[in-house]
Design a protein around this motif. Structure first.
Motif, PDB file in Angstrom:
ATOM      1  N   CYS A  99       0.706  -1.162  -0.227  1.00 11.57           N
ATOM      2  CA  CYS A  99       0.160   0.021  -0.097  1.00 11.57           C
ATOM      3  C   CYS A  99       0.963   1.305   0.024  1.00 11.57           C
ATOM      4  O   CYS A  99       1.923   1.428   0.504  1.00 11.57           O
ATOM      5  CB  CYS A  99      -0.844   0.085   1.356  1.00 11.57           C
TER       6      CYS A  99
ATOM      7  N   ASP B 114      -8.464   2.988  -0.041  1.00 10.86           N
ATOM      8  CA  ASP B 114      -8.882   2.341  -1.216  1.00 10.86           C
ATOM      9  C   ASP B 114      -7.848   0.853  -1.527  1.00 10.86           C
ATOM     10  O   ASP B 114      -8.710  -0.392  -1.619  1.00 10.86           O
ATOM     11  CB  ASP B 114      -8.821   2.823  -2.662  1.00 10.86           C
ATOM     12  N   GLN B 115      -6.709   0.814  -1.310  1.00 13.43           N
ATOM     13  CA  GLN B 115      -5.652  -0.326  -1.170  1.00 13.43           C
ATOM     14  C   GLN B 115      -5.971  -1.206   0.204  1.00 13.43           C
ATOM     15  O   GLN B 115      -6.250  -2.149  -0.004  1.00 13.43           O
ATOM     16  CB  GLN B 115      -4.376   0.208  -1.257  1.00 13.43           C
TER      17      GLN B 115
ATOM     18  N   LYS C 263      -8.664  -1.297   1.747  1.00 14.60           N
ATOM     19  CA  LYS C 263      -9.845  -2.065   1.586  1.00 14.60           C
ATOM     20  C   LYS C 263      -9.905  -3.390   0.784  1.00 14.60           C
ATOM     21  O   LYS C 263     -10.361  -4.414   1.303  1.00 14.60           O
ATOM     22  CB  LYS C 263     -11.055  -1.143   0.896  1.00 14.60           C
ATOM     23  N   GLN C 264      -8.943  -3.478  -0.188  1.00 10.18           N
ATOM     24  CA  GLN C 264      -8.767  -4.610  -0.951  1.00 10.18           C
ATOM     25  C   GLN C 264      -7.793  -5.559  -0.074  1.00 10.18           C
ATOM     26  O   GLN C 264      -8.099  -6.732  -0.256  1.00 10.18           O
ATOM     27  CB  GLN C 264      -7.754  -4.392  -2.142  1.00 10.18           C
TER      28      GLN C 264
END
Length: 232
Positions: A158, A193-194, A196-197
């Protein structure tokens, strides 16, 4: 052999109408941290402020210890006694003005983000994501494997990620496990966003769903003192 660890101290002003944030921070930065160093507690200390303004733990101070035996010996009692009367607060008992929540941990693991382990200009993260967890009953080994074999590898990809330091609470109270994830960016620049993945994997969801406790707080850097080349 010495066991490395951490003295983790949450704190807050008891009465904000009587003690300003500025005075509290002046006490901590100009009086308390130098007193801690003078007692030989650690070589490096860092303070963070919670971005959640309603948190019951608005500030934390992190003191990396070369040996957790300090937390179970007479030197800790001497530190507390010697620093009880505060010069900043007109020579009154600091516990009348500031509430402290100390916790002791032993270190489990330090994981460096790719390309960070060999840097000579090591520095604490501008942001630390503090995650306290308690795995499902009897699942400590699976919990540790998840961190070592999947979660940290993925997290390190990340943006802004620096390192993670993991600890286990000395007194055994739940949640026992603490992870401090350091980032080079400020809190509003965290790669949500990263992340979350990262947490969407089947293994992560299993850990979170079956776990007994999960507490997450985001803190922004306030103060660093001591040997800044050292790490948590």
């Amino acid at each position: 052999m010495p066991t490395p660890g951490l003295m983790f101290v949450g704190s807050r002003v008891i009465d904000p109408s009587k003690t300003s944030d500025e005075k509290y921070n002046r006490f901590y930065n100009e009086e308390h941290l130098p007193d801690v160093f003078s007692h030989g507690v650690c070589k490096f200390a860092v303070r963070y402020k919670n971005i959640n303004t309603s948190s019951p733990m608005p500030y934390i101070a992190l003191y990396p210890l070369e040996d957790v035996a300090f937390l179970q010996g007479p030197k800790l009692g001497k530190l507390v006694e010697d620093t009880k009367i505060s010069r900043t607060f007109d020579n009154t008992d600091i516990n009348e003005h500031v509430h402290f929540e100390p916790r002791g941990y032993e270190k489990i693991q330090t994981f460096e983000g790719y390309g960070n382990s060999d840097k000579s200009d090591n520095h604490p993260g501008k942001t630390v994501v503090c995650v306290a967890m308690e795995p499902a009953e009897g699942q400590d080994d699976d919990f540790d494997d998840w961190y070592r074999k999947q979660h940290l590898d993925m997290l390190s990809m990340c943006r802004g990620y620096l390192r993670t330091t993991r600890y286990k609470k000395l007194n055994g109270k739940k949640p026992r496990y603490l992870a401090l994830h350091e980032y080079a960016c400020k809190p509003d620049e965290l790669p949500a966003d990263q992340v979350k993945q990262v947490v969407a994997t089947e293994w992560t969801q299993k850990i979170l769903k079956e776990g007994q406790a999960y507490d997450r707080d985001v803190f922004e850097l306030v103060q660093v003192q001591g040997d800044v080349s050292l790490k948590l």
